[in-house]
Design an enzyme around this catalytic site. Structure first.
Site, PDB file in Angstrom:
ATOM      1  N   SER A 133       0.858  -1.182   0.000  1.00  9.57           N
ATOM      2  CA  SER A 133       0.000   0.000   0.000  1.00  9.57           C
ATOM      3  C   SER A 133       0.889   1.226   0.000  1.00  9.57           C
ATOM      4  CB  SER A 133      -0.875   0.001   1.259  1.00  9.57           C
ATOM      5  OG  SER A 133      -1.572   1.227   1.395  1.00  9.57           O
ATOM      6  N   TYR A 146      -2.433  -0.824  10.552  1.00 13.85           N
ATOM      7  CA  TYR A 146      -2.359  -1.109   9.119  1.00 13.85           C
ATOM      8  C   TYR A 146      -1.024  -0.626   8.564  1.00 13.85           C
ATOM      9  CZ  TYR A 146      -3.765  -1.207   4.184  1.00 13.85           C
ATOM     10  OH  TYR A 146      -3.843  -1.446   2.832  1.00 13.85           O
TER      11      TYR A 146
END
Length: 272
Positions: A133, A146
């Site tokens: 990501s 995350y």
């Protein structure tokens, strides 16, 4: 002979779009997911094999590789895509939520990768593509877990890229930008019941306003990310990182080309 790819987390989003994209390009696709009942859209495609795979259960991982290689003869590419985002103020998150984030995003990827390596070494070649990501290159508020899991995957992948080159195994990283999600619901669900909620409410509202303004306009589209993954799998280069998302490129550029002081000032101006 058509090439084959095994994809984890193929029931929706990036995984599903990638399964369909590769199948349309003539690849054999082993589309794996925890619940194969979620694969209705993939079932009619003749060169897609749907198999159950839970990245936290080694037996299901090994079964998927065994059945996939028996069906198609070879696996050329592994796409580690399965994962999820745990939102929330860090203080509000339970031990279970913290551990689950790492069990799926980090240890799940490690489990699947470790299982494919003997196959690739026997074949004498292979490719591992890990979906991380933009949040694996820079951090944002309310996504500490995350971010931590994706930073871990970035380091894991880069190290493997050097190590596995000796075995003719290529490692690549896909860094998608933000995608449309149920951010607001899951954030409130994980935070609102915590005793410290009122102390953070101003920060929460500010952050959620930023997300509302930017998410719909700049979200990455799964089909575009699938195209980036296909490029990574077929371009014949040793490129490690592929950014897929116009929204994150300016931040990554700032992260890589500016001083630490300039970068932190830039980010604080966004989120303060």
């Amino acid at each position: 002979m058509p090439k084959s790819i095994l994809i984890t987390g193929a029931s929706s989003g990036i995984g599903k779009a990638t399964a369909l994209f590769f199948a349309e390009k003539g690849w054999n696709v082993i589309a794996t997911m925890r619940n194969i009942r979620d694969a209705e859209d993939l079932a009619p495609v003749k060169n897609i094999l749907i198999l159950p795979l839970d990245v936290t259960e080694m037996e299901s991982i090994e079964n998927a590789f065994t059945i996939g290689t028996e069906k198609f003869g070879k696996i050329d590419v592994l796409l580690n895509n399965a994962g999820y985002a745990q939102y929330g103020i860090f203080e509000s998150l339970s031990d279970k939520q913290i551990r689950n984030q790492f069990e799926v995003n980090v240890f799940g990827t490690i489990n699947v990768t470790k299982s494919v390596l003997p196959i690739f070494r026997t074949q004498g070649e292979g490719m591992i593509i890990n979906v991380t990501s933009g949040s694996g290159r820079f951090s944002v508020p309310l996504m500490s877990l995350y971010n931590a899991s994706k930073f871990a995957l970035e380091g894991f992948s880069e190290s493997l890229a050097y190590e596995l080159a000796s075995q003719n195994i290529t490692v690549k990283i896909i860094e998608p930008g933000s995608t449309a999600s149920n951010f607001h619901h899951t954030l409130e669900e994980s935070t609102v019941s915590h005793s410290a909620y009122n102390d953070y409410i101003q920060h929460l509202n500010s952050r959620m306003d930023i997300v509302r303004k930017n998410t719909s306009a700049s979200s990455s589209v799964p089909d575009d990310i699938a195209a980036t993954i296909f490029e990574a799998a077929t371009d014949g280069t040793q490129t490690l990182r592929y950014v897929s998302g116009k929204d994150i490129q300016p931040i990554i550029d700032m992260r890589t080309s500016s001083s630490e002081e300039e970068y932190m000032r830039f980010m604080r101006n966004i989120f303060s």
